[in-house]
Design a protein around this motif. Sequence first.
Motif, PDB file in Angstrom:
ATOM      1  N   GLU A 369       0.864   7.971 -13.748  1.00  0.00           N
ATOM      2  CA  GLU A 369       0.229   8.360 -12.482  1.00  0.00           C
ATOM      3  C   GLU A 369      -0.048   7.130 -11.637  1.00  0.00           C
ATOM      4  O   GLU A 369       0.201   7.131 -10.413  1.00  0.00           O
ATOM      5  CB  GLU A 369      -1.078   9.094 -12.788  1.00  0.00           C
ATOM      6  N   GLU A 373       1.668   6.415  -8.092  1.00  0.00           N
ATOM      7  CA  GLU A 373       0.881   6.115  -6.884  1.00  0.00           C
ATOM      8  C   GLU A 373       1.339   4.790  -6.255  1.00  0.00           C
ATOM      9  O   GLU A 373       1.433   4.662  -5.021  1.00  0.00           O
ATOM     10  CB  GLU A 373      -0.602   6.060  -7.264  1.00  0.00           C
ATOM     11  N   GLU A 377       3.037   4.403  -2.584  1.00  0.00           N
ATOM     12  CA  GLU A 377       2.576   3.438  -1.579  1.00  0.00           C
ATOM     13  C   GLU A 377       3.702   2.510  -1.140  1.00  0.00           C
ATOM     14  O   GLU A 377       3.844   2.190   0.055  1.00  0.00           O
ATOM     15  CB  GLU A 377       1.418   2.628  -2.169  1.00  0.00           C
ATOM     16  N   THR A 439       5.586  12.148  -4.433  1.00  0.00           N
ATOM     17  CA  THR A 439       4.293  12.830  -4.250  1.00  0.00           C
ATOM     18  C   THR A 439       4.212  14.070  -5.137  1.00  0.00           C
ATOM     19  O   THR A 439       3.173  14.345  -5.768  1.00  0.00           O
ATOM     20  CB  THR A 439       4.115  13.212  -2.778  1.00  0.00           C
ATOM     21  N   LEU A 442       3.714  12.986  -8.546  1.00  0.00           N
ATOM     22  CA  LEU A 442       2.321  12.568  -8.758  1.00  0.00           C
ATOM     23  C   LEU A 442       1.413  13.775  -8.963  1.00  0.00           C
ATOM     24  O   LEU A 442       0.526  13.760  -9.823  1.00  0.00           O
ATOM     25  CB  LEU A 442       1.868  11.745  -7.556  1.00  0.00           C
TER      26      LEU A 442
END
Length: 487
Positions: A369, A373, A377, A439, A442
């Motif tokens: 995770e 992330e 980014e 996304t 995630l």
Amino acid sequence: MSPQNGVEEASEEGKRWETAEMGPVGPADDVVLTPTAAPEDAPVPAPAHPFVTELGPVGPWAFGRTEWNPASGLTGVRPVVDRYSVTRFSPGDWLRHNAELTATATAARQRGDAAAWSAREVRRRAAAELDALHRDSSDRLQERAQHVWRWRAELERAAEVMWDEIQLLQQTPPRLNRILAALAKAAAVASECIAVRCKRPDTDLIRDPAHDQLVREAALIREVTAMTERCLKQAVEQIRADRAALVALQADWSCKKDCYRVDTLARAVTAHREPLVGVFQEGAAVVPDRQVTPGDWEQSTRRNIAASEAERQRSIAFRTLLQPMLDGAVRDVRAQAARVDDALARNVALVARAVEHFDEQYRLTVRKEADTETLIEALRVAIRNTDPNLKTAQSRLHTRQQRMASENCRDPPQAGLLEEVSRVTIAATALDGQLRNSTNALHEIREERARLEACLVLKRKHLHLDRDRVLQLREHFPTAGSLSGLN
């Protein structure tokens, strides 16, 4: 005898009297006054009448009148009797009277001697018979007392053996009560373990081998408890039966003891010796009603001894069968407890490995995770980094749109700018797609992390219940000694 014969005999007697020499009282000493003894088989003649002698004439000195009657031939003619004369009987009458008195006295003495001899013989025979009867009665009383003592000893031995058996059997109810207490504790532990394991949440509430073994243990404990209660009830009933048999033996023993005392006392009673001298007891010779025979008496004692022995054998058989039953029950309960402990240990190890596995998965997921992330980014930064290039290329194209006439042609710079715009747009679109994918990934990772967190909570609670609570409860499970009732 006729009157004529009587007169003649009287005359002859008078002649004998006249020829005999008279002394101062009677005839001379050589005259035999007693009659000659007759043979034993000769008939005894009838005694002559004392007044058959014929008297002489009455002298002138006597006055009065004669006593004569027609029977004078039989009784004789009585002389005249005055107050100075004793001439009523003749000397022959006097001699006969003396002889009769002598014979009567001799016969009386003989009868007295016979009566004395007969009395002595009867007394001797009676004394001998009474002494023999007394000895026989004493011997029978002694024999009866010994017989009673023998049965009393038999009853005492049977009572002692029954008492020892009761003492041994009385140890059974307390032991069974201790076993029931231990089984109640074991049942409480098993029930509490089942109740605790029923608190496992969600998917961990499964029917695993540990649960099956716990259910079997609870059922086995209930069966053993029911069997122990039946044994306890039977032991109490057997103790009551043994005590009843012992009471019967003791009552019979008490009767035998009293009977021995009475027979010994009766044996000691004598007719002439102190301190126990017999006295008259009216009505003692009456046979009481409902008096049993010696055979019935002995049979009753035998029945009491046989009944007590039968009860003792049943008690021994009960104790003999009870011990293997209890040993088997304890062995089964402890074996089942061992199986439960083993299943719980395996389940705890399995759950612990599951917790470690999901903990590792959770760490990987959390790391993934974080990486996702970071990637998102970076994609966002990369997407933002495409904007200047696109802006530059589009600005250049827009600037070159201002060329006049034929100068506004598709020259290589125009094609390169178009290719750059296209490539930048494609790159931005690809980055945007990757951003969406990242996304979405995630989100999935976060959902998996949440599920892993929930699963870890379940597994840790499961592990806590089995390891920290159930296994601690199992430490209070009764030992084999407690289940056997020995401690």
